[in-house]
Write a protein that holds these residues in place. Structure first.
Motif, PDB file in Angstrom:
ATOM      1  N   ALA A  91      51.942  42.124  42.546  1.00  0.00           N
ATOM      2  CA  ALA A  91      51.508  41.472  41.298  1.00  0.00           C
ATOM      3  C   ALA A  91      50.029  41.111  41.354  1.00  0.00           C
ATOM      4  O   ALA A  91      49.281  41.339  40.399  1.00  0.00           O
ATOM      5  N   GLY A  92      49.599  40.554  42.482  1.00  0.00           N
ATOM      6  CA  GLY A  92      48.210  40.124  42.616  1.00  0.00           C
ATOM      7  C   GLY A  92      47.245  41.284  42.535  1.00  0.00           C
ATOM      8  O   GLY A  92      46.216  41.216  41.860  1.00  0.00           O
ATOM      9  N   ARG A  93      47.581  42.374  43.214  1.00  0.00           N
ATOM     10  CA  ARG A  93      46.670  43.521  43.218  1.00  0.00           C
ATOM     11  C   ARG A  93      46.662  44.215  41.863  1.00  0.00           C
ATOM     12  O   ARG A  93      45.611  44.681  41.395  1.00  0.00           O
ATOM     13  N   LEU A  94      47.823  44.267  41.200  1.00  0.00           N
ATOM     14  CA  LEU A  94      47.835  44.841  39.845  1.00  0.00           C
ATOM     15  C   LEU A  94      47.000  43.971  38.897  1.00  0.00           C
ATOM     16  O   LEU A  94      46.258  44.475  38.061  1.00  0.00           O
TER      17      LEU A  94
ATOM     18  N   ALA B  98      38.423  35.078  42.178  1.00  0.00           N
ATOM     19  CA  ALA B  98      38.358  36.276  43.023  1.00  0.00           C
ATOM     20  C   ALA B  98      37.141  37.124  42.664  1.00  0.00           C
ATOM     21  O   ALA B  98      36.476  37.681  43.551  1.00  0.00           O
ATOM     22  N   ARG B  99      36.823  37.223  41.363  1.00  0.00           N
ATOM     23  CA  ARG B  99      35.653  38.025  40.964  1.00  0.00           C
ATOM     24  C   ARG B  99      34.371  37.449  41.562  1.00  0.00           C
ATOM     25  O   ARG B  99      33.502  38.183  42.033  1.00  0.00           O
ATOM     26  N   VAL B 100      34.262  36.115  41.546  1.00  0.00           N
ATOM     27  CA  VAL B 100      33.061  35.473  42.090  1.00  0.00           C
ATOM     28  C   VAL B 100      32.991  35.674  43.604  1.00  0.00           C
ATOM     29  O   VAL B 100      31.936  36.022  44.149  1.00  0.00           O
ATOM     30  N   LEU B 101      34.124  35.479  44.283  1.00  0.00           N
ATOM     31  CA  LEU B 101      34.142  35.672  45.740  1.00  0.00           C
ATOM     32  C   LEU B 101      33.814  37.118  46.102  1.00  0.00           C
ATOM     33  O   LEU B 101      33.048  37.382  47.036  1.00  0.00           O
ATOM     34  N   CYS B 116      42.043  34.494  54.233  1.00  0.00           N
ATOM     35  CA  CYS B 116      42.307  33.467  53.225  1.00  0.00           C
ATOM     36  C   CYS B 116      43.554  32.692  53.630  1.00  0.00           C
ATOM     37  O   CYS B 116      44.438  33.223  54.305  1.00  0.00           O
ATOM     38  N   GLY B 117      43.638  31.459  53.169  1.00  0.00           N
ATOM     39  CA  GLY B 117      44.820  30.636  53.427  1.00  0.00           C
ATOM     40  C   GLY B 117      46.007  31.137  52.624  1.00  0.00           C
ATOM     41  O   GLY B 117      45.884  32.042  51.802  1.00  0.00           O
ATOM     42  N   GLU B 118      47.153  30.549  52.875  1.00  0.00           N
ATOM     43  CA  GLU B 118      48.359  30.988  52.169  1.00  0.00           C
ATOM     44  C   GLU B 118      48.207  30.811  50.658  1.00  0.00           C
ATOM     45  O   GLU B 118      48.622  31.661  49.868  1.00  0.00           O
ATOM     46  N   GLY B 119      47.640  29.696  50.264  1.00  0.00           N
ATOM     47  CA  GLY B 119      47.421  29.426  48.845  1.00  0.00           C
ATOM     48  C   GLY B 119      46.459  28.271  48.733  1.00  0.00           C
ATOM     49  O   GLY B 119      46.213  27.573  49.714  1.00  0.00           O
ATOM     50  N   SER B 120      45.918  28.052  47.543  1.00  0.00           N
ATOM     51  CA  SER B 120      44.993  26.936  47.389  1.00  0.00           C
ATOM     52  C   SER B 120      45.770  25.632  47.368  1.00  0.00           C
ATOM     53  O   SER B 120      46.951  25.601  47.034  1.00  0.00           O
ATOM     54  N   GLY B 121      45.091  24.554  47.734  1.00  0.00           N
ATOM     55  CA  GLY B 121      45.744  23.249  47.783  1.00  0.00           C
ATOM     56  C   GLY B 121      46.001  22.647  46.418  1.00  0.00           C
ATOM     57  O   GLY B 121      46.735  21.673  46.294  1.00  0.00           O
ATOM     58  N   ASP B 122      45.409  23.223  45.364  1.00  0.00           N
ATOM     59  CA  ASP B 122      45.635  22.643  44.028  1.00  0.00           C
ATOM     60  C   ASP B 122      46.550  23.517  43.162  1.00  0.00           C
ATOM     61  O   ASP B 122      47.533  23.044  42.620  1.00  0.00           O
ATOM     62  N   MET B 123      46.256  24.809  43.044  1.00  0.00           N
ATOM     63  CA  MET B 123      47.061  25.672  42.172  1.00  0.00           C
ATOM     64  C   MET B 123      48.218  26.346  42.926  1.00  0.00           C
ATOM     65  O   MET B 123      49.268  26.565  42.374  1.00  0.00           O
ATOM     66  N   TYR B 124      47.938  26.741  44.152  1.00  0.00           N
ATOM     67  CA  TYR B 124      48.933  27.378  45.010  1.00  0.00           C
ATOM     68  C   TYR B 124      49.594  28.591  44.359  1.00  0.00           C
ATOM     69  O   TYR B 124      50.788  28.794  44.427  1.00  0.00           O
ATOM     70  N   PHE B 125      48.787  29.424  43.699  1.00  0.00           N
ATOM     71  CA  PHE B 125      49.312  30.653  43.104  1.00  0.00           C
ATOM     72  C   PHE B 125      49.446  31.762  44.157  1.00  0.00           C
ATOM     73  O   PHE B 125      50.130  32.736  43.946  1.00  0.00           O
ATOM     74  N   ARG B 126      48.743  31.642  45.265  1.00  0.00           N
ATOM     75  CA  ARG B 126      48.786  32.619  46.366  1.00  0.00           C
ATOM     76  C   ARG B 126      48.364  34.016  45.912  1.00  0.00           C
ATOM     77  O   ARG B 126      49.042  34.999  46.166  1.00  0.00           O
ATOM     78  N   GLN B 127      47.269  34.077  45.178  1.00  0.00           N
ATOM     79  CA  GLN B 127      46.855  35.314  44.550  1.00  0.00           C
ATOM     80  C   GLN B 127      45.427  35.738  44.880  1.00  0.00           C
ATOM     81  O   GLN B 127      45.125  36.924  44.857  1.00  0.00           O
ATOM     82  N   VAL B 128      44.535  34.782  45.132  1.00  0.00           N
ATOM     83  CA  VAL B 128      43.106  35.085  45.168  1.00  0.00           C
ATOM     84  C   VAL B 128      42.752  36.129  46.239  1.00  0.00           C
ATOM     85  O   VAL B 128      42.046  37.091  45.953  1.00  0.00           O
ATOM     86  N   GLY B 129      43.279  35.968  47.447  1.00  0.00           N
ATOM     87  CA  GLY B 129      42.951  36.909  48.520  1.00  0.00           C
ATOM     88  C   GLY B 129      43.325  38.334  48.158  1.00  0.00           C
ATOM     89  O   GLY B 129      42.571  39.280  48.403  1.00  0.00           O
ATOM     90  N   LEU B 130      44.502  38.482  47.560  1.00  0.00           N
ATOM     91  CA  LEU B 130      44.972  39.819  47.173  1.00  0.00           C
ATOM     92  C   LEU B 130      44.041  40.434  46.142  1.00  0.00           C
ATOM     93  O   LEU B 130      43.701  41.620  46.199  1.00  0.00           O
TER      94      LEU B 130
END
Lengths: 304, 259
Positions: A91-94, B98-101, B116-130
């Motif tokens: 999902a993240g990569r898509l 992610a775009r900025v990083l 990257c960590g497992e997820g951020s401490g505030d949103m915890y979406f676990r998406q940015v690294g991917l």
């Protein structure tokens, strides 16, 4: 008609997501199934047309390019994913390719595809909506009722699209099956840092045994102290539970934890500190030493 | 060079709801996301083997100017910090962050691995690294529960999903997100904190990298509904309390009634 796609690795969640798509106005949604012919048959038996992605990739995550090509061709409105490590990666990569944010751990989705999420460790709830199409949303188990069996959908085979790079899986083993099934447990006894030693879990297990309850814990018990497995951890980054009975033993009640158990019906907190946050989230607030109260309670329950 | 991404987040207990259910970050205390501290430690342990330098990279608001928070990372194995600042970044969505990083990472030379960590401490979406990995067109993978070693441009690691444990080989450069239990974040020693103040910090404004706009519309941010609780206190001796609890358990059908 609204076209929504679903992807999951577990049958039960695939069924829920198919029902979820129907609740959003997509009666016969399409399912993306990676290599698993059995799962594809199952999705078809629930009325979904299935894109069965063929052999070639080392892991499910290798199929991001294959799925993205399909998205560009078929232009779905949205994609619903299971909240698992694998689906999250896809999902993240898509989402990066589409230019959107995968809306993770959705608590509720509306017909306009806006979604609600807990943020700040459960301290706030945010409603968001993707600016781009398709939207991507990720759901945990129990988000929708399972789908009913319908006329068989079609299975469309899709060849693997070779990505620029691939991560190789050299070996894979199954984790031991977790004994606790907290998500569906009707009764839970949970422990926090009030517990002084891993050996004292015996007392907690005995109480849980008498109440036919599962045992759960707060994060430090599972991560850091490692007294229990990570699957036993209840809280924002762990399990969300909704039992009829929740006994919190030696849990101070940080918001990270409470958010995971707030849907429990009857809550009993046992804690030395009458002012701790857990007491505010409890129906019955037992003020005292769990090392005295729990053995006394065990004796009492054995008598009865 | 190894890059650790981290995020400054409001410390959850200091995020307050107003009587009208709106959420205010005005009095929030800011901290480094706890999963990011774990990522820093995982990177430091790998760097100790490979001899690489570690850069701490963050995109955030003016909180990035806070010296104590900078030392938080610099005393935990980071050799330098690279900070990208804009007020919008405090609450930016995963895609925009992610775009900025990714834009910042593109300006760096010889990055072998982004942790990257497992997820951020505030949103915890676990998406940015991917997303960062995908944007850089390099391998991106989550759930890394053990980093074994690096050999001939391959990172050997263990990945943990809900049901399986996988041995995997990741071609470098790559972006990985680690599990929260991969290791424990370290408590810095006094001399680490002293040294941290002298380490280089490179600061940039987001606009230097182009224009960035949110990928989602935030409709509202509110206090969550709370469940009404009875809050009935049980006090007295352990036996008295145990009796009171047992009575509740029996009354609600959780235990059999006795004498």
């Amino acid at each position: 008609m609204t076209n929504i796609w679903v992807n999951a690795t577990k049958k039960s969640i695939l069924s829920e997501l198919i029902a979820g798509a129907a609740s959003l106005g997509c009666k016969n949604c399409d399912a993306i199934v990676i290599k698993d012919a059995d799962l594809a048959e199952y999705a078809a038996s629930l009325g979904s047309d299935v894109y069965l992605l063929g052999d070639g990739g080392s892991m499910a995550e290798s199929y991001v390019d294959t799925i993205f090509e399909l998205i560009n061709k078929e232009k779905p409105e949205g994609l619903l994913f299971e909240a698992s490590v694998t689906c999250r990666a896809i999902a993240g990569r898509l989402a990066a390719k589409i230019g959107t944010t995968a809306l993770a751990d959705v608590k509720h989705i509306s017909e306009d595809f806006s979604t609600r999420h807990l943020i700040y460790g459960g301290g706030a709830i945010r409603t968001m909506k993707s600016r781009e199409k398709p939207f991507i949303a990720i759901f945990g188990a129990g988000s929708f009722n399972p789908a009913a069996t319908m006329d068989n959908g079609r299975i469309i085979e899709v060849p693997f699209v070779k990505p620029n790079w691939e991560i190789k899986v050299t070996s894979e083993s199954n984790k031991p099956v977790a004994t606790a099934n907290l998500k569906s447990a009707a009764r839970i006894v949970a422990v926090g840092l009030g517990l002084k030693d891993a050996a004292d879990l015996a007392m907690i297990n005995e109480l849980a045994g008498l109440l036919e309850a599962e045992v759960g814990c707060t994060r430090p018990i599972a991560e850091g102290l490692d007294w229990m497995g990570r699957e036993a951890y209840i809280g924002i980054s762990g399990q969300f539970v909704k039992p009829d009975l929740y006994i919190a033993a030696g849990i101070s009640g940080q918001v990270h934890h409470v958010v995971g158990m707030t849907d429990s019906k009857t809550v009993i907190s046992i804690n030395k500190d009458p002012d701790c946050a857990m007491m505010r989230s409890a129906d019955y607030c037992a003020v005292g030493d769990l090392y005295e109260i729990i053995p006394a309670l065990i004796n009492k329950l054995k008598e009865e | 060079m190894i890059v650790v991404c981290y995020k400054l987040v409001p410390d959850v207990p200091t995020v307050k709801a107003a009587p009208d259910d709106s959420i205010s970050l005005k009095d929030a205390e800011w901290t480094v996301g706890e999963y990011d501290l774990v990522a820093a430690e995982a990177a430091a342990q790998l760097a100790a083997k490979t001899g690489e330098k570690i850069i701490g990279l963050s995109a955030g608001s003016a909180q990035l100017e806070n010296t104590k928070l900078r030392k938080n990372m610099l005393s935990r194995g980071c050799d330098e910090l690279f900070l990208v600042q804009d007020e919008e970044l405090a609450t930016a969505d995963s895609n925009m962050t992610a775009r900025v990083l990714a834009a910042a990472l593109k300006t760096m030379q010889d990055v072998s691995l982004v942790v990257c960590g497992e997820g951020s401490g505030d949103m915890y979406f676990r998406q940015v690294g991917l997303q960062v990995g995908e944007m850089l067109n390099v391998p991106a993978i989550n759930g890394i529960s053990k980093i074994k070693n690096v050999e001939n441009g391959i990172l050997y690691a263990v990945r943990s999903t809900e049901g399986t444990v996988q041995d995997i080989e990741i071609p470098l450069p790559a972006v990985i997100t680690i599990t929260a239990d991969i290791c424990q974040s370290r408590i810095p020693r006094l001399q680490d904190i002293m040294k941290a103040g002298k380490k280089p910090v490179e600061t940039h404004m987001m606009e230097e990298y182009g224009e960035f706009s949110p990928s989602v519309i935030t409709v509202s941010t509110k206090a969550p509904e709370t469940t009404e609780r009875k809050n009935i206190p049980f006090t007295g001796t352990a036996d008295e309390i145990a009796n009171a609890i047992a009575e509740v358990l029996v009354k609600n059908g959780f235990a059999k009634g006795g004498a």
